[in-house]
Design a protein around this motif. Structure first.
Motif, short mmCIF file in Angstrom:
data_model
loop_
_atom_site.label_atom_id
_atom_site.label_comp_id
_atom_site.label_asym_id
_atom_site.label_seq_id
_atom_site.Cartn_x
_atom_site.Cartn_y
_atom_site.Cartn_z
N GLN A 175 0.83 -1.21 0.00
CA GLN A 175 0.00 0.00 0.00
C GLN A 175 0.87 1.26 0.00
O GLN A 175 0.61 2.21 -0.75
N ASN A 176 1.91 1.26 0.81
CA ASN A 176 2.80 2.42 0.87
C ASN A 176 3.54 2.62 -0.45
O ASN A 176 3.75 3.76 -0.89
N TRP A 186 -3.94 6.15 -6.15
CA TRP A 186 -4.30 5.35 -4.98
C TRP A 186 -5.55 5.92 -4.32
O TRP A 186 -6.46 5.17 -3.91
N ASN A 190 -9.39 4.10 -3.80
CA ASN A 190 -9.89 3.82 -2.46
C ASN A 190 -10.96 4.79 -1.99
O ASN A 190 -11.41 4.71 -0.84
N SER A 252 -11.14 1.32 5.82
CA SER A 252 -9.83 1.83 6.17
C SER A 252 -9.34 1.29 7.51
O SER A 252 -8.14 1.01 7.68
#
Length: 299
Positions: A175-176, A186, A190, A252
């Motif tokens: 994800q990072n 990104w 999301n 999240s």
């Protein structure tokens, strides 16, 4: 629109409508819009109204502006509202360092101490929850009366041998990496589960702009801090009345991993689960959140 939604909207609308009169009645001394961290970083602080203080801590890549409606509504109810921008966010300085949990927590302590806030209701959304919980562990609860955790990321997100049902490190790293390569992409991927389907495009655009205004190195450093903050022991030592509010469709910070576990650790805490609600509760469920906060603060 059901009866509860109508009542929540009426509550928030009435408070907002009363705000101009309340503001006119308040005669308060001039307050600085800055606080100074231990390392000299200048932190922007909103400080409105008078009465018992409520301190707001914002989510990852959010700034204090997201609490605007709550600030106006609570001012009208006779509360003083204080909301800092985290270092590297909003109108605060953007130093190259200081995004570790201890420094961020000490920044919160400086805001509280420099304004001599006491009997504080500490309200923290998402990333703000790790700062709030760690504040109580690091600086004690003498100045804090109550704690409200909104869609918290506590107590510990990283999968370890003693935390097997959490997020594997390779998933966090992936994800990072995606954020580092293309943050706007990104965000677009999301965004849908973060809001409600009826959240306006104006609100969505406002939040996208707010998030993208945070320098990418700062965003990534804060995200790593969230991922690796183990606050299980700190949460278990909290000795103040605590309200935890969480949506059961939070993508999240999934409820079973975060809010529900945090509630189990904090003795006597109350967990309010919003059916069908996502992560951005201060925006998507502002009226319901305000109603629950007021009931908790006056109980």
């Amino acid at each position: 629109m059901n009866r509860r939604t109508v009542l929540e909207a009426t509550l928030l609308g009435t408070a907002l409508a009363a705000a101009p009169a309340a503001a006119q009645a308040i005669q308060q001394p001039a307050r600085s819009s800055r606080a100074t961290a231990k390392d000299g970083t200048s932190l922007f602080v909103q400080d409105w109204g008078s009465g018992r203080p409520v301190l707001f801590l914002a989510a990852w890549t959010f700034n204090s502006s997201v609490w605007g409606s709550h600030i106006v509504a609570l001012n009208a109810r006779g509360y003083r509202c204080v909301a800092p921008d985290r270092r590297g966010h909003g109108r605060s300085d953007m130093p190259m360092t200081g995004y570790d949990l201890e420094t961020l927590t000490d920044d919160v302590a400086e805001v509280i101490e420099q304004r001599d806030l006491r009997d504080v209701t500490l309200v923290a959304h998402s990333m703000g929850s790790i700062e709030a919980v760690n504040y109580l562990a690091r600086h004690g609860s003498d100045r804090i009366a109550r704690l409200v955790l909104v869609a918290p990321t506590t107590p510990f997100l990283l999968q370890t041998e003693d935390n097997p049902d959490a997020v594997p490190k390779p998933m966090i790293d992936a994800q990072n990496d995606a954020i580092a390569q293309d943050f706007p992409k990104w965000m677009a991927a999301n965004e849908a589960p973060f809001f409600m389907p009826d959240t306006s495009e104006v609100t969505r655009a406002w939040i996208r702009e707010m998030m993208l205004s945070v320098p990418l190195p700062v965003a990534l450093a804060c995200r790593r801090t969230i991922s690796f903050a183990d606050l299980r022991a700190a949460a278990a030592r909290i000795d103040r009345p605590t309200l935890i509010v969480h949506g059961d469709r939070d993508a999240s910070a999934p409820l079973p991993l975060t809010g529900a576990r945090t509630a189990k650790l904090i003795s006597g805490s109350r967990l309010n689960v919003y059916e069908g609600a996502p992560h951005a509760l201060p925006l998507t469920h502002a009226g319901q959140l305000l109603s629950d906060m007021l009931a908790f603060m006056t109980s």
